[in-house]
Design an enzyme around this catalytic site. Structure first.
Site, mmCIF file in Angstrom:
data_model
loop_
_atom_site.group_PDB
_atom_site.id
_atom_site.type_symbol
_atom_site.label_atom_id
_atom_site.label_comp_id
_atom_site.label_asym_id
_atom_site.label_seq_id
_atom_site.Cartn_x
_atom_site.Cartn_y
_atom_site.Cartn_z
ATOM 1 N N ASP A 1 -23.971 13.177 0.677
ATOM 2 C CA ASP A 1 -24.751 13.852 1.714
ATOM 3 C C ASP A 1 -23.979 15.014 2.319
ATOM 4 O O ASP A 1 -22.783 15.194 2.064
ATOM 5 C CB ASP A 1 -25.120 12.853 2.820
ATOM 6 C CG ASP A 1 -26.122 11.805 2.341
ATOM 7 O OD1 ASP A 1 -26.885 12.101 1.406
ATOM 8 O OD2 ASP A 1 -26.151 10.703 2.921
ATOM 9 N N ARG B 1 -25.153 11.541 -5.393
ATOM 10 C CA ARG B 1 -25.410 12.599 -4.428
ATOM 11 C C ARG B 1 -24.666 12.280 -3.133
ATOM 12 O O ARG B 1 -25.015 11.324 -2.450
ATOM 13 C CB ARG B 1 -26.903 12.696 -4.115
ATOM 14 C CG ARG B 1 -27.757 12.983 -5.322
ATOM 15 C CD ARG B 1 -29.186 13.267 -4.937
ATOM 16 N NE ARG B 1 -29.838 12.111 -4.338
ATOM 17 C CZ ARG B 1 -31.167 12.023 -4.205
ATOM 18 N NH1 ARG B 1 -31.944 13.003 -4.616
ATOM 19 N NH2 ARG B 1 -31.704 10.955 -3.660
ATOM 20 N N TYR C 1 -16.153 4.032 -2.313
ATOM 21 C CA TYR C 1 -16.112 4.918 -1.150
ATOM 22 C C TYR C 1 -15.093 4.399 -0.148
ATOM 23 O O TYR C 1 -14.844 3.197 -0.062
ATOM 24 C CB TYR C 1 -17.473 4.965 -0.458
ATOM 25 C CG TYR C 1 -18.501 5.857 -1.109
ATOM 26 C CD1 TYR C 1 -18.642 7.189 -0.718
ATOM 27 C CD2 TYR C 1 -19.344 5.366 -2.098
ATOM 28 C CE1 TYR C 1 -19.596 8.010 -1.301
ATOM 29 C CE2 TYR C 1 -20.305 6.178 -2.689
ATOM 30 C CZ TYR C 1 -20.430 7.503 -2.284
ATOM 31 O OH TYR C 1 -21.374 8.305 -2.864
ATOM 32 N N ARG D 1 -22.613 4.692 5.335
ATOM 33 C CA ARG D 1 -22.578 5.074 6.743
ATOM 34 C C ARG D 1 -23.353 4.088 7.620
ATOM 35 O O ARG D 1 -22.938 3.773 8.741
ATOM 36 C CB ARG D 1 -23.123 6.491 6.904
ATOM 37 C CG ARG D 1 -22.181 7.539 6.298
ATOM 38 C CD ARG D 1 -22.872 8.864 6.068
ATOM 39 N NE ARG D 1 -23.365 9.427 7.312
ATOM 40 C CZ ARG D 1 -24.229 10.427 7.380
ATOM 41 N NH1 ARG D 1 -24.701 10.965 6.269
ATOM 42 N NH2 ARG D 1 -24.613 10.899 8.538
#
Length: 256
Positions: free
Chosen positions: A58, A56, A116, A202
């Site tokens: 964001d 998922r 990522y 993050r």
């Protein structure tokens, strides 16, 4: 190739600009990437289709590569489907390919790694502002890399997880974490793990920037992880500079 119920399973490889979406997963109060993909597939196949994503992302987060699976009652031509889906989908979502997989293959649970990238910019740029996080002072990237190098030593990343999530464990195996310079004003943090928690990258970047600004030592960074307390970590950086870029699977899942 098909299961007992005569269904065929496919992995669909996608990329999308997340700016206009409330993340990957279907939300009751906002448009999601998953909703757009399901609508396009349902239109083409002329029956309700649900897709299961590898993870998922964001709200506002992008994907250079997202993988999802769906089932079809008939064999599909991957090239034809890719072309037709790209005509139906909005300009900020594209399909790269479809691959036939075993009927029990699962886009989320069978993924062996995810990667990522997070981009920061040291200069104002009207063209990169949508995809980078602007830093107004140059942090110590060498020190940040020393801190990032400690990440594979840990398993429990509660300190970098969004609070009150529904996951059973906060354990992840990080296999790569490093800052590299792309050009004179752009740096990118690349991190690979078997799985990621909500908000993990993050929060990780935000805490590494605390190290780079001299507000936290490398030893202090270790303590943040060891305390398993989200309140001890740095502020989460904005999602617009975060990209999901790769997902890997065992070769035996694929039929083509």
């Amino acid at each position: 190739m098909s299961g007992m119920d005569g269904m065929y399973r496919y992995f669909i490889y996608l990329s999308y600009d997340g700016e206009a979406y409330h993340g990957w997963q279907i939300q009751p109060n906002g448009l999601s990437v998953q909703e757009c993909v399901e609508k396009a597939l349902s239109t083409l196949l002329r029956l309700p289709v649900s897709v299961v994503g590898a993870g998922r992302t964001d709200a506002g987060v992008h994907a250079a590569l997202m993988v999802a699976h769906f089932d079809s009652p008939s064999l599909l031509d991957g090239g034809f489907m890719t072309d037709k889906l790209n005509r139906l989908l909005p300009p900020d979502i594209s399909v790269q390919r479809l691959r036939a997989v075993k009927t029990d293959a699962h886009a989320r649970f069978d993924a062996t790694s995810r990667t990522y990238k997070y981009y920061v910019s040291l200069a104002k740029s009207p063209f990169r502002r949508r995809y980078t996080y602007r830093l107004f002072q140059t942090p110590d990237f060498e020190l940040m890399n020393r801190a990032a190098a400690t990440l594979p030593e840990y398993e429990d990343f509660t300190s970098f997880s969004k609070l009150h999530t529904d996951v059973k464990t906060n354990n992840c195996r990080v296999t790569h974490a490093c800052w590299t310079q792309e050009d004179s004003c752009t740096w990118v943090f690349t991190v690979r793990a078997d799985r990621f928690l909500r908000n993990m990258v993050r929060a990780m970047v935000g805490t590494l920037l605390e190290v780079g600004r001299g507000h936290l030592t490398v030893e202090g960074f270790r303590k943040v992880i060891e305390q398993k307390d989200r309140c001890k970590a740095g502020t989460s950086v904005p999602g617009n500079a975060l990209f999901l870029v790769d997902i890997t699977y065992p070769a035996h899942l694929f039929l083509d």
